[in-house]
Every structure is written in structure tokens, then in C-alpha cells.
Write a protein that holds these residues in place. Structure first.
Motif, PDB file in Angstrom:
ATOM      1  N   ARG A 159      22.450  49.391 -10.297  1.00 19.37           N
ATOM      2  CA  ARG A 159      23.856  49.109 -10.075  1.00 19.37           C
ATOM      3  C   ARG A 159      24.123  48.766  -8.451  1.00 19.37           C
ATOM      4  NH1 ARG A 159      25.923  47.631 -14.938  1.00 19.37           N
ATOM      5  NH2 ARG A 159      28.058  48.027 -14.033  1.00 19.37           N
ATOM      6  N   LEU A 160      25.075  47.813  -8.464  1.00 21.34           N
ATOM      7  CA  LEU A 160      25.363  47.633  -7.209  1.00 21.34           C
ATOM      8  C   LEU A 160      27.164  47.893  -7.052  1.00 21.34           C
ATOM      9  CD1 LEU A 160      24.546  46.229  -4.179  1.00 21.34           C
ATOM     10  CD2 LEU A 160      25.573  44.272  -5.209  1.00 21.34           C
ATOM     11  N   SER A 161      27.363  48.786  -5.950  1.00 22.08           N
ATOM     12  CA  SER A 161      28.835  49.242  -5.820  1.00 22.08           C
ATOM     13  C   SER A 161      29.582  48.014  -4.746  1.00 22.08           C
ATOM     14  CB  SER A 161      28.972  50.486  -5.362  1.00 22.08           C
ATOM     15  OG  SER A 161      28.673  51.480  -6.369  1.00 22.08           O
ATOM     16  N   VAL A 162      30.367  47.859  -5.090  1.00 21.27           N
ATOM     17  CA  VAL A 162      31.513  46.789  -4.239  1.00 21.27           C
ATOM     18  C   VAL A 162      32.807  47.501  -4.054  1.00 21.27           C
ATOM     19  CG1 VAL A 162      32.314  44.748  -3.879  1.00 21.27           C
ATOM     20  CG2 VAL A 162      30.177  44.893  -5.147  1.00 21.27           C
ATOM     21  N   GLY A 163      33.316  47.747  -2.722  1.00 23.07           N
ATOM     22  CA  GLY A 163      34.484  48.495  -2.649  1.00 23.07           C
ATOM     23  C   GLY A 163      35.225  47.825  -1.388  1.00 23.07           C
ATOM     24  N   ALA A 164      36.402  48.216  -1.399  1.00 25.55           N
ATOM     25  CA  ALA A 164      37.452  47.596  -0.537  1.00 25.55           C
ATOM     26  C   ALA A 164      39.046  48.149  -0.883  1.00 25.55           C
ATOM     27  CB  ALA A 164      37.602  46.148  -0.525  1.00 25.55           C
ATOM     28  N   LYS A 165      40.069  47.752  -0.091  1.00 23.23           N
ATOM     29  CA  LYS A 165      41.277  48.164  -0.720  1.00 23.23           C
ATOM     30  C   LYS A 165      41.671  46.844  -1.517  1.00 23.23           C
ATOM     31  CE  LYS A 165      46.194  48.398   0.616  1.00 23.23           C
ATOM     32  NZ  LYS A 165      47.595  48.647   1.280  1.00 23.23           N
ATOM     33  N   SER A 166      41.990  47.158  -2.780  1.00 21.88           N
ATOM     34  CA  SER A 166      42.264  46.181  -3.716  1.00 21.88           C
ATOM     35  C   SER A 166      43.318  45.439  -3.611  1.00 21.88           C
ATOM     36  CB  SER A 166      42.409  46.859  -5.137  1.00 21.88           C
ATOM     37  OG  SER A 166      42.824  45.821  -6.216  1.00 21.88           O
ATOM     38  N   PRO A 167      43.339  43.879  -4.017  1.00 19.12           N
ATOM     39  CA  PRO A 167      44.422  43.311  -3.855  1.00 19.12           C
ATOM     40  C   PRO A 167      45.221  43.317  -5.124  1.00 19.12           C
ATOM     41  CG  PRO A 167      42.560  41.812  -4.013  1.00 19.12           C
ATOM     42  CD  PRO A 167      41.978  43.261  -3.704  1.00 19.12           C
ATOM     43  N   LEU A 168      44.651  43.881  -5.957  1.00 19.68           N
ATOM     44  CA  LEU A 168      45.124  43.988  -7.522  1.00 19.68           C
ATOM     45  C   LEU A 168      46.099  45.270  -7.345  1.00 19.68           C
ATOM     46  CD1 LEU A 168      45.472  42.777 -10.345  1.00 19.68           C
ATOM     47  CD2 LEU A 168      43.661  44.109 -11.101  1.00 19.68           C
ATOM     48  N   THR A 169      45.623  46.265  -6.969  1.00 22.84           N
ATOM     49  CA  THR A 169      45.971  47.723  -7.177  1.00 22.84           C
ATOM     50  C   THR A 169      46.933  48.090  -5.941  1.00 22.84           C
ATOM     51  OG1 THR A 169      44.337  49.102  -6.422  1.00 22.84           O
ATOM     52  CG2 THR A 169      44.274  48.446  -8.950  1.00 22.84           C
ATOM     53  N   GLY A 170      46.628  47.485  -4.780  1.00 24.41           N
ATOM     54  CA  GLY A 170      47.032  48.083  -3.579  1.00 24.41           C
ATOM     55  C   GLY A 170      46.215  49.340  -3.131  1.00 24.41           C
ATOM     56  N   GLY A 171      45.052  49.903  -3.942  1.00 26.55           N
ATOM     57  CA  GLY A 171      44.732  50.921  -3.600  1.00 26.55           C
ATOM     58  C   GLY A 171      43.297  50.748  -3.321  1.00 26.55           C
ATOM     59  N   ILE A 172      42.484  52.107  -3.394  1.00 28.26           N
ATOM     60  CA  ILE A 172      41.282  51.818  -3.154  1.00 28.26           C
ATOM     61  C   ILE A 172      40.314  51.694  -4.237  1.00 28.26           C
ATOM     62  CG2 ILE A 172      40.287  54.169  -3.619  1.00 28.26           C
ATOM     63  CD1 ILE A 172      38.675  54.496  -1.032  1.00 28.26           C
ATOM     64  N   LYS A 173      39.375  50.889  -3.952  1.00 25.99           N
ATOM     65  CA  LYS A 173      38.384  50.274  -5.245  1.00 25.99           C
ATOM     66  C   LYS A 173      37.119  50.385  -5.061  1.00 25.99           C
ATOM     67  CE  LYS A 173      39.761  48.689  -8.567  1.00 25.99           C
ATOM     68  NZ  LYS A 173      39.844  49.204  -9.886  1.00 25.99           N
ATOM     69  N   GLU A 174      36.313  50.733  -6.117  1.00 30.59           N
ATOM     70  CA  GLU A 174      35.079  50.599  -6.225  1.00 30.59           C
ATOM     71  C   GLU A 174      34.702  50.067  -7.556  1.00 30.59           C
ATOM     72  OE1 GLU A 174      30.757  51.673  -7.854  1.00 30.59           O
ATOM     73  OE2 GLU A 174      32.818  51.936  -8.544  1.00 30.59           O
ATOM     74  N   SER A 175      34.138  48.930  -7.836  1.00 29.89           N
ATOM     75  CA  SER A 175      33.484  48.309  -8.903  1.00 29.89           C
ATOM     76  C   SER A 175      32.324  47.874  -8.797  1.00 29.89           C
ATOM     77  CB  SER A 175      34.281  46.890  -9.220  1.00 29.89           C
ATOM     78  OG  SER A 175      33.802  46.198 -10.250  1.00 29.89           O
ATOM     79  N   ASN A 176      31.253  48.359  -9.789  1.00 32.00           N
ATOM     80  CA  ASN A 176      30.119  47.891  -9.795  1.00 32.00           C
ATOM     81  C   ASN A 176      29.469  47.091 -10.737  1.00 32.00           C
ATOM     82  OD1 ASN A 176      28.805  49.721 -12.007  1.00 32.00           O
ATOM     83  ND2 ASN A 176      30.011  51.419 -10.816  1.00 32.00           N
ATOM     84  N   ALA A 177      28.357  46.502 -10.438  1.00 31.71           N
ATOM     85  CA  ALA A 177      27.852  45.402 -11.261  1.00 31.71           C
ATOM     86  C   ALA A 177      26.231  45.571 -11.294  1.00 31.71           C
ATOM     87  CB  ALA A 177      27.740  44.031 -10.582  1.00 31.71           C
ATOM     88  N   GLY A 178      25.580  45.238 -12.466  1.00 36.38           N
ATOM     89  CA  GLY A 178      24.024  45.422 -12.533  1.00 36.38           C
ATOM     90  C   GLY A 178      23.616  44.063 -11.814  1.00 36.38           C
ATOM     91  N   GLY A 179      22.486  43.553 -12.668  1.00 33.69           N
ATOM     92  CA  GLY A 179      21.836  42.234 -11.608  1.00 33.69           C
ATOM     93  C   GLY A 179      20.956  42.848 -10.672  1.00 33.69           C
ATOM     94  N   THR A 180      20.207  41.998  -9.954  1.00 40.58           N
ATOM     95  CA  THR A 180      18.912  42.156  -9.254  1.00 40.58           C
ATOM     96  C   THR A 180      19.241  42.802  -7.698  1.00 40.58           C
ATOM     97  OG1 THR A 180      18.685  39.940  -8.787  1.00 40.58           O
ATOM     98  CG2 THR A 180      17.682  40.895 -10.721  1.00 40.58           C
TER      99      THR A 180
END
Ligand code: SF4
Length: 577
Positions: free
Chosen positions: A70-91
Motif C-alpha cells: 500500500r502507498l500512502s498519500v497525504g496533504a491538507k485536503s481540499p475536500l475536508t479542509g483537514g489532514i488527509k491520508e488516503s492509500n492505494a494498492g498498485g506497484t
């Protein structure tokens, strides 16, 4: 992994630096959230130069640990305005780990309309103009890039939605077949990548060694124990490989918690037509692949390859959340329509949950009728995909769609759409939706385990008792698992089989020469949540943001005819640890 790759888009400069002391020993979500918490001003605009996009493999990525890609991607979210981590599979996670890169930190901002690719290879990292890629879909982007870089590399890309800075834009990662089907979907992180002026990241690990393991034999033993536990458990060993994540449609429908027609009922009359069982029949009849891994080393293999009526590749999955959001939630009962929507989301670069929820809200407004699959496809292809004003509205998510179309019945928390479980019929997940620092997110504390599936004990989904403790413990465990690079589906055996849980910290210990125990894993999860909550507080979030929309408390949900009734004071106690 001992390097941070800093990419400054204001100066178009790239620097490989040794990992600073405060980030040593962290991976995945623990690392993305720590970098965001320490380096991003909480009050900055998410699409401005002060925000940073952080991409990090997990602690076990790149090794032979099962399901560790799994690959984690993080930032301040433009959707929520809060902190965000979203992760994906793949290579990509495994290749970044082999290149010894603990995180890519993309900061600053390229001049307007400039578009760049970031090439990362052994002993090399550089920015190159993204020629011929503007507004190209993810599939076309990969086709063009593959001509130059081949198919043995990984690609992390955004589609037109990311370039248009839409709040539902995803970050795509290529799978084993070099298709852009795995997405860090939630929270609009594709828009953050677009705001930096980055179209694609090419990760080429050729010539790079596997991550060093301090105690090879101990690692091998722990990895074997872990793989055996995954194969032994009925959900990860049989259910998910046979029917995929969409095994849940019939199960959740039966429980009365399948949100139908924009959360107005808990059962869908045509659930069997979009179920995992029926999906498997279609896939097998058309020569698709019924059991498929999203990256090498996954022993669960919950994914699948879906062909169209002409037996030509159409998309992966579609996964349960996508099927629900664009199926029962929109009154759509045709898997081919849902699969076409899934393909469009992957290509345009959109979160399939947020878009299904936005469609449901639009249908509630009367602009499109519930069940109109052709209309939904047309809207996605011709409006969102082309960035028209209507498309930009939908692509900004369910909350904005509700505002623009005057709909009060909008299922969001912290402006992020609720996933595929109604919190009136499955109350533990309602606690997670309300309180997670990520906004409404089933993966943040997946109470469906004990509420419905009987994994990790049983907590009656219809009663209030036990839900806060359930969500609290799962949110802590999830924050830790998200930091390892392990797929969250490993949680099923981990909850039921002590050997599986032990194997996780034994693998980490063997790789890094540590002596962690269960308490360290719990402490890691708590520390991540505390960091994230603190960022959100500094960004302006208050306890009142940890609530479900009022209609969940006032509109009983058929067939149980219950409301969500976990008290506010109990929601406020979730993080008392
Ligand atoms: S279980 Fe499914 S989502 Fe998880 S790593 Fe395997 S294929 Fe990917």
C-alpha cells in the motif's frame, strides 16, 4: 528506507536528503501525517504553495511481507479542509521502498499552466516537462508514458479532474498490468498534485536492491506465519478471493444497512443484480479474471478483471464501494453501467465513492432520475470529464452538489461523503464516520468486522452499547496498520488470530532490528491519531464537526426504522485514550 525526496515546484528543483531524525522509524500514514502536521500551516489553502503532497510507502513495503504494497498519500485536503491520508494498492510502493525512498515531499507550486513529470530511478531524480499530456485521461497518459519508459516501471498520475483541481480528484497508481486502476481516492489529493503542476511520477527501480533485512530467518518465519493466517481465515482465504469485496452487497443488504437512493432506505430491491455472486458469473462467462492481485505479494487477491459484453477489458473490480455508490445509492441495478462508470472514474481520476454520492444527491434534487444509468455515464463523460461548470460542481463532491442544487439530504461528514454502510443500521461505523480525522471514512475504523461479519467479536449493530469502544480500538489499530504498508484486509485474521498480529511486529522487528511488542503498535496508532486531531484543531475543527448530518438522527431508516442515537458526549469520548 533512509531518504526523503524533496521536490520544490516553485524552483523546479529536486533534492534527495537523509531522513531527518524526527521522521526516522515512520512509514505510510504515520510518516505522511507527521510531515503534514509539522510542515504544512494548518490554515493554508489546500491548493496553494504552502500545502505539501507527501507520498510514502509503508514500513514493510518492498519486502516479501504478504500484502505490503500500500502507498500512502497525504496533504491538507481540499475536500475536508483537514489532514488527509488516503492509500492505494498498485506497484509503486514496493518500487519506492527498493529505491530506499521513505517519502516524496512535493512542495511549492509551478507557475500556472506548467505541467511536469517527476522521474525517479536508481541514483537519479529529475523534473521533465509533461509533453502531450495536458488533460489526458489516466489510461492515455500511461499509454504515452509507456512508449518512453516501458512497462516495467510504476506510474503515479492524475487525470483531467486533478488538473482541474476538483475536490473529488484522485491519485492513480498502476497495477501489475500497468493500468491506472488503483487510486488514493478520498479527499481530493489528485487536486493537490494538480495544484503543484505535477502530472505523473515515474518510478523505475531497475537495478535497485530489495530493502535490507537485519534478521533474514526471523523475517521469513514471521512472513510465513502471516501468509498462513491470511490463507486460513474464511474472509481473506475464501470469501474475498472468490467473490471480491463485492461479496458485501448481499451481506450488507441483508443487515438492512445498504444505503439506497441517497440514504433513504437500508435495502435495495435489486441487490442480487449487483451482487458479488452475480458479478462473478458475469466475469467468468466473459473470460475475465475472477481472482486478481493489485500488486505482487498479495496472497488475498480480492480484485478482479471485468470484461464488457464483447469480452474486451473494461475495468478492474468494480469494488464493493464503487458498486454501492453508483448502484443501490443511485437506484442503478446494472453492473455493466457501474463498470463503465468505474472505468470513467479511473480515467478522469475521481473518487468513485464521492462521485456516486454526488450523483445520489443530484438525483435527489430531481435533475436526474434515480436509476438513470445512461444519464449518469453521460454526465461523467461529457461534463465532469470535460470540466464544464456542471461537471466541476459534481466533481467537487456531494457537499458542493447539495449546495448548488439546494438539497438538504446530503450524507457527508467534514464535507466528505459517507461510504457504503448506513450508520442507523450499523451504529459502530457511524461513530467512525463522525469522529475520524479523515471525514466520513469506513476504512478509518471498520466496525463492520464485529457489527456484521463476526470478526474480532460481536457487537450488536442496532444498539448503542459497545460502539464507541469498538470504533476507538479499530481507529487505533487502523492508524498503525496504515503505517506498515499492509492492506487493511489483513485486519480480519489479525482480529481473530493472535499469531497474525504477532507476525506483524515480528516482521518489523526482523527487518529493522527492533524489539517492538503489541504495546508499541498501539502507541503508534494513538500517536498518529493525536497528531491528526491536533492538525485539524489548529485548522479550525471543533467537537461539533464530529457529528453526522442531522437527518440521521431524525429520519428512521427502513427496514429497522431506527435513527442514529449515539450521544454527542459519547462521540466526544472516542479519543479519550
Ligand atoms: S487484498 Fe485486494 S486491495 Fe488488498 S492488496 Fe490484495 S488485491 Fe490489493
Amino acid at each position: 528506507m533512509d531518504k526523503i525526496l524533496r521536490v520544490n515546484m516553485s524552483s523546479q528543483s529536486v533534492k534527495l536528503e537523509s531522513i531527518p531524525a524526527e521522521y526516522v522509524g515512520l512509514g505510510g500514514r504515520a510518516l505522511t501525517s507527521k510531515i503534514v502536521a509539522l510542515e504544512v500551516p494548518p490554515l493554508c489553502h489546500p491548493l496553494g504553495p504552502e500545502n505539501k503532497l507527501v507520498i510514502a510507502p509503508g514500513l514493510l513495503s518492498g519486502t516479501t511481507a504478504p500484502c505490503s504494497g500500500r502507498l500512502s498519500v497525504g496533504a491538507k485536503s481540499p475536500l475536508t479542509g483537514g489532514i488527509k491520508e488516503s492509500n492505494a494498492g498498485g506497484t509503486a510502493a514496493q518500487k519506492l521502498a527498493r529505491l530506499s525512498i521513505a517519502a516524496i515531499v512535493i512542495e511549492g507550486q509551478a507557475p500556472p499552466h506548467a505541467l511536469w513529470n517527476l522521474l525517479i530511478a536508481k541514483n537519479k531524480a529529475e523534473l521533465l516537462p509533461a509533453k502531450n499530456l495536458r488533460k489526458k485521461g489516466n489510461y492515455k497518459t500511461i499509454e504515452i508514458l509507456s512508449k518512453e519508459y516501458g512497462e516495467k516501471v510504476s506510474y503515479i498520475t492524475i487525470g483531467p479532474a486533478g488538473e482541474c483541481l476538483l475536490s473529488a480528484a484522485s491519485v492513480a497508481v498502476t497495477d501489475l498490468e500497468n493500468r491506472p486502476t488503483r487510486h488514493a481516492g478520498r479527499g481530493g489529493l489528485g487536486a493537490v498534485m494538480g495544484s503543484k503542476g505535477v502530472k505523473a511520477i515515474i518510478v523505475d527501480d531497475r537495478g535497485a536492491p530489495a530493502p535490507a533485512i537485519k534478521n533474514v530467518e526471523a523475517f521469513r518465519q514471521a512472513a510465513k506465519t502471516f501468509a498462513d493466517a491470511l490463507r486460513r481465515h474464511p474472509i481473506t482465504g475464501t470469501g474475498l478471493p472468490t467473490y471480491g469485496t463485492n461479496i458485501l452487497t448481499n451481506v450488507i443488504n441483508e443487515s438492512g444497512g445498504l444505503p439506497t437512493r441517497n440514504f433513504s432506505a437500508g435495502q435495495f430491491e435489486d441487490a442480487s443484480r449487483v451482487s458479488g455472486e452475480f458479478q462473478r458469473e458475469i466475469i467468468l462467462a466473459r473470460g475475465g479474471v475472477a481472482t486478481h492481485a493489485c500488486h505482487r505479494g498479495c496472497v488475498i487477491r480480492c480484485s478482479r478483471i471485468y470484461m464488457d459484453k464483447n469480452k474486451k477489458y473494461l475495468t478492474k473490480g468494480p469494488e464493493y464501494e464503487t458498486v454501492w455508490a453508483n448502484g443501490p445509492n443511485c437506484g442503478i441495478n446494472d453492473l455493466d453501467v457501474i463498470a463503465r462508470l468505474d472505468r470513467l472514474y479511473d480515467d478522469i481520476g475521481l473518487d468513485s465513492i464521492e462521485m456516486g454520492a454526488a450523483l445520489g444527491v443530484l438525483m435527489q434534487s430531481g435533475f436526474l432520475r434515480f436509476g438513470d444509468g445512461k444519464g449518469a455515464i453521460k454526465l461523467m463523460r461529457d461534463e465532469v470529464g470535460k470540466g464544464t461548470p456542471l461537471g466541476r460542481t459534481l466533481g467537487s463532491g456531494a457537499a458542493v452538489t447539495g449546495q448548488v442544487f439546494g438539497v438538504a439530504h446530503v450524507p457527508v461528514v467534514k464535507r466528505q461523503a459517507l461510504p457504503a454502510y448506513d450508520p442507523r443500521a450499523i451504529k459502530g461505523i457511524g461513530v467512525t464516520y463522525a469522529t475520524s480525522p479523515m471525514g466520513a471514512d469506513h476504512t478509518a475504523g471498520y466496525s463492520i468486522t464485529a457489527n456484521v461479519l463476526g470478526a474480532g467479536g460481536r457487537v450488536d449493530p442496532l444498539r448503542v452499547e459497545g460502539q464507541v469502544e469498538l470504533s476507538r480500538n479499530l481507529q487505533i489499530a487502523t492508524a498503525a496498520i496504515d503505517s506498515t504498508g499492509l492492506c487493511l484486509f489483513v485486519a480480519f485474521p489479525v482480529l481473530d488470530d493472535p499469531a497474525a498480529f504477532q507476525a506483524i511486529y515480528q516482521m518489523i522487528n526482523a527487518q529493522y532490528g527492533l524489539s517492538l511488542g503489541p504495546d508499541n503498535i498501539t502507541s503508534l496508532g494513538k500517536a498518529v491519531l493525536n497528531l491528526e486531531r491536533d492538525f485539524n484543531k489548529r485548522a479550525g475543527f471543533a467537537p461539533e464537526d464530529d457529528r453526522l448530518p442531522m437527518f440521521f438522527e431524525t429520519e428512521p431508516l427502513p427496514p429497522h426504522n431506527l435513527v442514529f442515537n449515539v450521544a454527542a458526549r459519547d462521540l466526544d469520548s472516542v479519543f479519550n485514550f
